[in-house]
Design a protein around this motif. Sequence first.
Motif, PDB file in Angstrom:
ATOM      1  N   VAL B  52     -23.701  15.188  -4.570  1.00  0.00           N
ATOM      2  CA  VAL B  52     -22.542  14.350  -4.270  1.00  0.00           C
ATOM      3  C   VAL B  52     -22.071  13.622  -5.531  1.00  0.00           C
ATOM      4  O   VAL B  52     -22.875  13.163  -6.333  1.00  0.00           O
ATOM      5  CB  VAL B  52     -22.900  13.303  -3.188  1.00  0.00           C
ATOM      6  N   LYS B  53     -20.773  13.572  -5.684  1.00  0.00           N
ATOM      7  CA  LYS B  53     -20.104  12.876  -6.792  1.00  0.00           C
ATOM      8  C   LYS B  53     -20.297  13.580  -8.146  1.00  0.00           C
ATOM      9  O   LYS B  53     -19.792  13.091  -9.149  1.00  0.00           O
ATOM     10  CB  LYS B  53     -20.613  11.424  -6.931  1.00  0.00           C
ATOM     11  N   MET B  54     -21.046  14.667  -8.164  1.00  0.00           N
ATOM     12  CA  MET B  54     -21.274  15.375  -9.420  1.00  0.00           C
ATOM     13  C   MET B  54     -20.380  16.600  -9.487  1.00  0.00           C
ATOM     14  O   MET B  54     -20.131  17.248  -8.453  1.00  0.00           O
ATOM     15  CB  MET B  54     -22.736  15.785  -9.537  1.00  0.00           C
ATOM     16  N   LYS B  55     -19.929  16.939 -10.684  1.00  0.00           N
ATOM     17  CA  LYS B  55     -19.143  18.153 -10.872  1.00  0.00           C
ATOM     18  C   LYS B  55     -19.329  18.664 -12.292  1.00  0.00           C
ATOM     19  O   LYS B  55     -19.512  17.874 -13.226  1.00  0.00           O
ATOM     20  CB  LYS B  55     -17.656  17.912 -10.577  1.00  0.00           C
ATOM     21  N   GLU B  56     -19.295  19.978 -12.401  1.00  0.00           N
ATOM     22  CA  GLU B  56     -19.463  20.631 -13.693  1.00  0.00           C
ATOM     23  C   GLU B  56     -18.424  21.726 -13.798  1.00  0.00           C
ATOM     24  O   GLU B  56     -18.150  22.424 -12.812  1.00  0.00           O
ATOM     25  CB  GLU B  56     -20.853  21.271 -13.802  1.00  0.00           C
ATOM     26  N   LYS B  57     -17.904  21.937 -14.987  1.00  0.00           N
ATOM     27  CA  LYS B  57     -16.961  23.033 -15.191  1.00  0.00           C
ATOM     28  C   LYS B  57     -17.700  24.350 -15.210  1.00  0.00           C
ATOM     29  O   LYS B  57     -18.795  24.469 -15.760  1.00  0.00           O
ATOM     30  CB  LYS B  57     -16.217  22.838 -16.512  1.00  0.00           C
ATOM     31  N   GLY B  58     -17.058  25.344 -14.622  1.00  0.00           N
ATOM     32  CA  GLY B  58     -17.570  26.703 -14.698  1.00  0.00           C
ATOM     33  C   GLY B  58     -16.920  27.445 -15.851  1.00  0.00           C
ATOM     34  O   GLY B  58     -16.600  26.861 -16.880  1.00  0.00           O
ATOM     35  N   ASP B  59     -16.672  28.722 -15.656  1.00  0.00           N
ATOM     36  CA  ASP B  59     -16.145  29.558 -16.727  1.00  0.00           C
ATOM     37  C   ASP B  59     -14.624  29.494 -16.853  1.00  0.00           C
ATOM     38  O   ASP B  59     -14.081  29.731 -17.919  1.00  0.00           O
ATOM     39  CB  ASP B  59     -16.589  31.007 -16.510  1.00  0.00           C
ATOM     40  N   GLU B  62      -9.596  25.763 -16.049  1.00  0.00           N
ATOM     41  CA  GLU B  62      -8.242  25.321 -16.407  1.00  0.00           C
ATOM     42  C   GLU B  62      -7.296  25.452 -15.219  1.00  0.00           C
ATOM     43  O   GLU B  62      -7.217  26.501 -14.591  1.00  0.00           O
ATOM     44  CB  GLU B  62      -7.713  26.137 -17.586  1.00  0.00           C
ATOM     45  N   GLY B  63      -6.570  24.385 -14.948  1.00  0.00           N
ATOM     46  CA  GLY B  63      -5.603  24.381 -13.855  1.00  0.00           C
ATOM     47  C   GLY B  63      -6.189  23.951 -12.518  1.00  0.00           C
ATOM     48  O   GLY B  63      -5.474  23.903 -11.510  1.00  0.00           O
ATOM     49  N   TYR B  64      -7.481  23.662 -12.511  1.00  0.00           N
ATOM     50  CA  TYR B  64      -8.174  23.276 -11.276  1.00  0.00           C
ATOM     51  C   TYR B  64      -8.904  21.942 -11.463  1.00  0.00           C
ATOM     52  O   TYR B  64      -9.253  21.573 -12.574  1.00  0.00           O
ATOM     53  CB  TYR B  64      -9.223  24.325 -10.886  1.00  0.00           C
ATOM     54  N   SER B  65      -9.136  21.263 -10.377  1.00  0.00           N
ATOM     55  CA  SER B  65     -10.049  20.134 -10.348  1.00  0.00           C
ATOM     56  C   SER B  65     -10.794  20.182  -9.018  1.00  0.00           C
ATOM     57  O   SER B  65     -10.457  20.990  -8.147  1.00  0.00           O
ATOM     58  CB  SER B  65      -9.312  18.798 -10.508  1.00  0.00           C
ATOM     59  N   VAL B  66     -11.825  19.348  -8.885  1.00  0.00           N
ATOM     60  CA  VAL B  66     -12.629  19.366  -7.662  1.00  0.00           C
ATOM     61  C   VAL B  66     -12.969  17.931  -7.262  1.00  0.00           C
ATOM     62  O   VAL B  66     -12.855  16.993  -8.051  1.00  0.00           O
ATOM     63  CB  VAL B  66     -13.940  20.169  -7.832  1.00  0.00           C
ATOM     64  N   SER B  67     -13.408  17.827  -6.017  1.00  0.00           N
ATOM     65  CA  SER B  67     -13.831  16.534  -5.495  1.00  0.00           C
ATOM     66  C   SER B  67     -15.009  16.759  -4.572  1.00  0.00           C
ATOM     67  O   SER B  67     -14.985  17.652  -3.720  1.00  0.00           O
ATOM     68  CB  SER B  67     -12.683  15.880  -4.725  1.00  0.00           C
ATOM     69  N   ARG B  68     -16.051  15.923  -4.715  1.00  0.00           N
ATOM     70  CA  ARG B  68     -17.204  15.986  -3.804  1.00  0.00           C
ATOM     71  C   ARG B  68     -17.618  14.558  -3.464  1.00  0.00           C
ATOM     72  O   ARG B  68     -18.513  13.988  -4.071  1.00  0.00           O
ATOM     73  CB  ARG B  68     -18.370  16.740  -4.458  1.00  0.00           C
ATOM     74  N   GLU B  69     -16.950  14.008  -2.490  1.00  0.00           N
ATOM     75  CA  GLU B  69     -17.211  12.647  -2.043  1.00  0.00           C
ATOM     76  C   GLU B  69     -18.325  12.592  -0.997  1.00  0.00           C
ATOM     77  O   GLU B  69     -19.007  11.574  -0.847  1.00  0.00           O
ATOM     78  CB  GLU B  69     -15.936  12.024  -1.484  1.00  0.00           C
ATOM     79  N   LYS B  70     -18.487  13.681  -0.259  1.00  0.00           N
ATOM     80  CA  LYS B  70     -19.552  13.780   0.734  1.00  0.00           C
ATOM     81  C   LYS B  70     -20.358  15.035   0.471  1.00  0.00           C
ATOM     82  O   LYS B  70     -19.828  16.026  -0.041  1.00  0.00           O
ATOM     83  CB  LYS B  70     -18.977  13.815   2.148  1.00  0.00           C
ATOM     84  N   GLU B  72     -21.506  17.390   2.302  1.00  0.00           N
ATOM     85  CA  GLU B  72     -21.184  18.628   2.983  1.00  0.00           C
ATOM     86  C   GLU B  72     -19.830  19.211   2.588  1.00  0.00           C
ATOM     87  O   GLU B  72     -19.519  20.326   2.965  1.00  0.00           O
ATOM     88  CB  GLU B  72     -21.207  18.411   4.511  1.00  0.00           C
ATOM     89  N   ARG B  73     -19.029  18.503   1.837  1.00  0.00           N
ATOM     90  CA  ARG B  73     -17.651  18.921   1.589  1.00  0.00           C
ATOM     91  C   ARG B  73     -17.355  19.009   0.093  1.00  0.00           C
ATOM     92  O   ARG B  73     -17.632  18.082  -0.669  1.00  0.00           O
ATOM     93  CB  ARG B  73     -16.693  17.931   2.248  1.00  0.00           C
ATOM     94  N   PHE B  74     -16.749  20.129  -0.301  1.00  0.00           N
ATOM     95  CA  PHE B  74     -16.413  20.355  -1.713  1.00  0.00           C
ATOM     96  C   PHE B  74     -14.997  20.877  -1.742  1.00  0.00           C
ATOM     97  O   PHE B  74     -14.721  21.953  -1.195  1.00  0.00           O
ATOM     98  CB  PHE B  74     -17.401  21.357  -2.315  1.00  0.00           C
ATOM     99  N   SER B  75     -14.102  20.139  -2.349  1.00  0.00           N
ATOM    100  CA  SER B  75     -12.684  20.480  -2.347  1.00  0.00           C
ATOM    101  C   SER B  75     -12.252  21.002  -3.709  1.00  0.00           C
ATOM    102  O   SER B  75     -12.634  20.455  -4.744  1.00  0.00           O
ATOM    103  CB  SER B  75     -11.845  19.252  -1.998  1.00  0.00           C
ATOM    104  N   LEU B  76     -11.456  22.043  -3.683  1.00  0.00           N
ATOM    105  CA  LEU B  76     -10.845  22.580  -4.900  1.00  0.00           C
ATOM    106  C   LEU B  76      -9.375  22.220  -4.882  1.00  0.00           C
ATOM    107  O   LEU B  76      -8.698  22.415  -3.868  1.00  0.00           O
ATOM    108  CB  LEU B  76     -11.012  24.099  -4.951  1.00  0.00           C
ATOM    109  N   ILE B  77      -8.886  21.700  -5.992  1.00  0.00           N
ATOM    110  CA  ILE B  77      -7.507  21.226  -6.069  1.00  0.00           C
ATOM    111  C   ILE B  77      -6.770  21.967  -7.174  1.00  0.00           C
ATOM    112  O   ILE B  77      -7.261  22.041  -8.315  1.00  0.00           O
ATOM    113  CB  ILE B  77      -7.487  19.704  -6.352  1.00  0.00           C
TER     114      ILE B  77
END
Lengths: 113, 115
Positions: B52-59, B62-70, B72-77
Amino acid sequence: AQSVAQPEDQVNVAEGNPLTVKCTYSVSGNPYLFWYVQYPNRGLQFLLKYITGDNLVKGSYGFEAEFNKSQTSFHLKKPSALVSDSALYFCAVDWGNTGKLIFGQGTTLQVKP
Amino acid sequence: DVKVTQSSRYLVKRTGEKVFLECVQDMDHENMFWYRQDPGLGLRLIYFSYDVKMKEKGDIPEGYSVSREKKERFSLILESASTNQTSMYLCASRLRTGLPYNEQFFGPGTRLTVL
């Protein structure tokens, strides 16, 4: 750079014949290797993995794969193909247990009756 | 059984729109991943989250971001969708890092078309 190659875009076999789907990798250190299958309009399903130990690993639906360190290969095999095995197969590698999977480009398996 | 669900199977958006792709897993997994799948290229990792609250860039972040507030849920933006982001997007989760090795479980995918 780490990479995975599936040299065949498509493999065609007759039902009842043995099948092989090839995978080679280029990864430093000890790789963790995986095969996944994707049926049309579905997500990926896990088939099998090699982490350590016996080079021959058995997985779901009668599939097996052999880890060959000297040839850096992890070919998927099945002794007798079924029409229902027709799908898209992906080989993947994780180096260093990071969870960051590197996938091959995929091989379409067509099993004809 | 682990269940990974994605909010939409098919999505059509216009260039410049902000797009949210949602992924939910029901097995208390720590790690979650977003991939895109394109013919001939296999799957490529966009972003991942170890917890939770952690995120790392993959390969290809570019052009994307993410959110993990809970957990069980991982959002791609997609901040401003472009036509080259037309693709199949797959979410995955796994129990945790470490040994024994835990494999990833995938959702059914969202086929996004950007016009």
